[in-house]
Design an enzyme around this catalytic site. Structure first.
Site, PDB file in Angstrom:
ATOM      1  N   ASN A  12      33.803  42.389  35.534  1.00 24.88           N
ATOM      2  CA  ASN A  12      34.161  43.327  36.591  1.00 24.88           C
ATOM      3  C   ASN A  12      32.932  43.384  37.505  1.00 24.88           C
ATOM      4  O   ASN A  12      31.898  43.945  37.140  1.00 24.88           O
ATOM      5  CB  ASN A  12      34.466  44.684  35.969  1.00 24.88           C
ATOM      6  N   ASN A  70      35.097  51.272  46.355  1.00 29.55           N
ATOM      7  CA  ASN A  70      35.976  50.145  46.066  1.00 29.55           C
ATOM      8  C   ASN A  70      35.892  49.071  47.142  1.00 29.55           C
ATOM      9  O   ASN A  70      35.359  49.290  48.237  1.00 29.55           O
ATOM     10  CB  ASN A  70      37.428  50.627  45.952  1.00 29.55           C
ATOM     11  N   CYS A  79      33.916  54.686  37.170  1.00 34.27           N
ATOM     12  CA  CYS A  79      34.121  53.284  36.820  1.00 34.27           C
ATOM     13  C   CYS A  79      33.341  53.015  35.543  1.00 34.27           C
ATOM     14  O   CYS A  79      32.103  53.039  35.545  1.00 34.27           O
ATOM     15  CB  CYS A  79      33.645  52.373  37.948  1.00 34.27           C
ATOM     16  N   GLY A  80      34.060  52.782  34.450  1.00 33.15           N
ATOM     17  CA  GLY A  80      33.397  52.621  33.161  1.00 33.15           C
ATOM     18  C   GLY A  80      32.550  51.370  33.061  1.00 33.15           C
ATOM     19  O   GLY A  80      31.417  51.408  32.565  1.00 33.15           O
ATOM     20  N   GLU A 220      44.085  47.118  39.452  1.00 37.23           N
ATOM     21  CA  GLU A 220      43.240  48.269  39.756  1.00 37.23           C
ATOM     22  C   GLU A 220      43.473  48.791  41.167  1.00 37.23           C
ATOM     23  O   GLU A 220      43.516  48.016  42.128  1.00 37.23           O
ATOM     24  CB  GLU A 220      41.771  47.881  39.573  1.00 37.23           C
ATOM     25  N   CYS A 229      38.807  46.580  33.590  1.00 32.14           N
ATOM     26  CA  CYS A 229      38.693  47.939  34.140  1.00 32.14           C
ATOM     27  C   CYS A 229      38.244  48.846  33.011  1.00 32.14           C
ATOM     28  O   CYS A 229      38.976  49.046  32.049  1.00 32.14           O
ATOM     29  CB  CYS A 229      40.029  48.384  34.718  1.00 32.14           C
TER      30      CYS A 229
END
Length: 325
Positions: A12, A70, A79-80, A220, A229
């Protein structure tokens, strides 16, 4: 001179931008334009990214603040995967291994974990707050106060869906086999003007591979298909623990595979659904540094910049090949 980091968690992809290094910080409008400029692969800036992670001074007792811009210029609450990379950045900047980072939804606990493999640093990050309430996602469907394992034929006729905010909104469905075409069509539909999720939603399809073992793919919000995600895998892990108790062991981590690799989650169920505790554990890989003058940076003029590779991506790919596949 301004330095950006190109980073990823489970592929990611992000740029980390530390606003505290600027003489003049960017406005919200400028941050939105920066996200669009950096993330679009057509601009040939390290092949673009899924978002920009902005580091600010915290407004409370946390070590720092993280904002998530984003690829389309919108802002996400959390956002992990990105939080893990920012955790590493701050850990190295301040020589700390256990601290809190301020986000829109909450101050989140983060800490350095054991490396996943040689040269693959990892961090554990807390995922919260948790809500199932329609008003918090938000969603609207047949006056439901929450959606847990419900059939929604307007989405897909043969699947059930669960909605969870962590605090990003997620719609989750468990399948024997993921149909990527249907995931893409549903994700695109629910992130265009629609009557069900007026602010859009992250859509995740998941396969149960075995005891505490999942594969998750996500469309997403604000990005589209992504390699992974973090909040999606976290929300899916919670839904898995609730809906599939025979396949879940609370004493062990959950292995969550994704198109970009693999993470671990740890879910502890509470007295209520919202009291569950979720931690996301995975890589925090720095692939490149990008140096640019502050004057050019403010003008979004990326014609002149210096890039240096860290060499970490090869080590991450070796981990994926050796430990995941």
């Amino acid at each position: 001179m301004v330095q950006l980091l190109k980073v990823h968690g489970s592929e990611n992809q992000f740029f980390i931008f530390d606003q505290t290094q600027l003489d003049q910080q960017l406005t919200d409008e400028e941050l939105s334009k920066l996200g669009i400029k950096l993330c679009d692969p057509k601009n040939n800036i390290l092949n673009g990214a899924d978002g920009v992670l902005v580091v600010n001074n915290a407004t409370d007792n946390a070590l720092a603040q993280m904002r998530v811009i984003n690829a389309d210029g919108s802002e996400a609450k959390m956002c992990g995967n990105g939080l893990r990379t920012v955790s590493r950045y701050l850990s190295e900047k301040f020589n700390e291994t256990d601290f809190k980072i301020q986000t829109i939804g909450a101050d989140l606990e983060v800490k350095k974990s054991a490396d996943l493999a040689d040269g693959v640093p990892a961090f554990s990050v807390q995922i919260k707050p948790i809500s199932f309430a329609a008003k918090d996602l938000p969603f609207s469907y047949k006056n439901m106060a929450e959606m847990i394992n419900e059939k929604v034929p307007e989405f897909l006729p043969d699947q059930t869906f669960t909605s969870i905010a962590v605090p990003n909104p997620h719609l989750i469905s468990f399948l024997d086999k993921i149909n990527e075409k249907e995931l893409g069509e549903l994700g695109k539909y629910l992130n265009s003007p629609n009557e069900y999720f007026p602010e859009g939603v992250n859509v995740s399809f998941a396969e149960i591979l075995g005891k505490n073992k999942l594969f998750v793919q996500t469309y997403e919000r604000g990005v589209g298909f992504t390699n992974a995600c973090g909040t999606g895998m976290s929300a899916t892990s919670l839904a898995f623990a609730m809906l599939h108790p025979n396949d879940f062991d609370e004493t062990e981590d959950i292995s969550v595979y994704n198109p970009g690799g693999m993470v671990k989650t740890h879910v502890t169920l509470g007295n209520t659904k919202e009291e569950a505790n979720i931690h996301l554990i995975g890589n925090a890989t720095f692939t490149d540094t990008l140096d640019i003058s502050e004057a050019d940076f403010h003008k979004l003029d990326f014609d002149k910049f210096d890039i240096k590779s860290t060499g970490e991506e090869a080590k991450y790919q070796a981990f994926v090949n050796d430990f995941v596949k």
